[in-house]
Design an enzyme around this catalytic site. Structure first.
Site, PDB file in Angstrom:
ATOM      1  N   ASP A   5      34.356  60.109  31.066  1.00 20.46           N
ATOM      2  CA  ASP A   5      35.665  60.228  31.731  1.00 20.46           C
ATOM      3  C   ASP A   5      36.135  61.672  31.625  1.00 20.46           C
ATOM      4  OD1 ASP A   5      37.865  59.345  33.153  1.00 20.46           O
ATOM      5  OD2 ASP A   5      38.934  58.617  31.389  1.00 20.46           O
ATOM      6  N   ASN A  52      41.475  64.966  29.766  1.00 15.70           N
ATOM      7  CA  ASN A  52      40.786  64.593  28.530  1.00 15.70           C
ATOM      8  C   ASN A  52      40.108  65.783  27.865  1.00 15.70           C
ATOM      9  OD1 ASN A  52      41.481  61.904  28.511  1.00 15.70           O
ATOM     10  ND2 ASN A  52      39.685  61.240  29.662  1.00 15.70           N
ATOM     11  N   ASP A 110      39.453  60.951  24.033  1.00 11.45           N
ATOM     12  CA  ASP A 110      39.322  59.702  24.789  1.00 11.45           C
ATOM     13  C   ASP A 110      37.873  59.390  25.148  1.00 11.45           C
ATOM     14  OD1 ASP A 110      39.656  57.428  26.223  1.00 11.45           O
ATOM     15  OD2 ASP A 110      40.932  58.282  27.777  1.00 11.45           O
TER      16      ASP A 110
END
Length: 207
Positions: A82, A87, A99
């Site tokens: 992700d 992030n 994350d």
């Protein structure tokens, strides 16, 4: 652009380690779990009745193309999964990931495509910067570029299903006030139609 070069080096270092062995307890990012399962859940529980025929036909056409692309042989390794700018935290000109909920076995390009934005020319220039830094520590395989729009499609479908599966948690309707409205689902279908067109375009090329 300088940050993209640094990010490329950072990802190359991480992927060099990520390729050394597979995850033991995390799954593979594939079209079944991210695409088919997401579409089935949304159709069963969330897509409004008046939009179901459109969504069902569209998701079927999308996933046929995605399945074909994802079936092509590529190397899988441990990735962040992700890797968007929200992030990545910067400190002392050094990036740090947060994350890791979506960490999976996936193609290396999964951690690269979300760093790209803008039109095709801008993305091509950005890609060149990332890959230049990346190749200093780990070899990027250009054949993976064909997977970008398939992976983007899967992320769009998976994200909507991820929120939907948690909708009974009182925190989610409060945090995602725009979700599960007729407008949201209409725009979601429009976004997927744009992906259907994108899947038919030639992939990005390295400069």
């Amino acid at each position: 652009m300088d940050n993209l070069l640094i990010m490329g080096r950072f990802l190359g270092r991480i992927h060099a380690i990520g390729a050394s062995r597979p995850f033991r307890h995390r799954p593979v990012l594939d079209s079944q779990s991210y695409g088919h399962a997401s579409a089935e859940f949304l159709l069963r529980h969330f897509i409004p009745a008046e939009l179901r025929p459109a969504y069902e036909t569209l998701s079927r056409d999308l996933l046929e193309r995605v399945d074909a692309i994802m079936a092509e042989p590529v190397d899988l390794l441990r990735v962040h999964g992700d890797c968007h700018v929200g992030n990545v935290l910067w400190r002392d000109e050094t990036p740090n990931f947060v994350d890791f909920d979506d960490s999976r076995m996936a193609p290396a390009v999964q951690d690269i495509w979300m760093l790209l934005s803008g039109d095709r020319l801008e993305q091509t220039r950005q890609l060149a910067e990332v890959v230049d830094g990346y190749n200093e520590f780990y070899d990027f395989h250009p054949r993976e570029l064909r997977s970008i729009e398939a992976l983007r499609t899967l992320r769009i479908m998976h994200y909507s299903a991820w929120v939907a599966r948690r909708w009974e948690d009182p925190a989610f309707p409060m945090a995602f006030t725009w979700f599960n409205t007729p407008r949201y689902w209409s725009e979601h279908i429009l976004e997927l139609r744009e992906q259907l067109a994108a899947l038919q375009e030639p992939p990005l090329l390295l400069m």
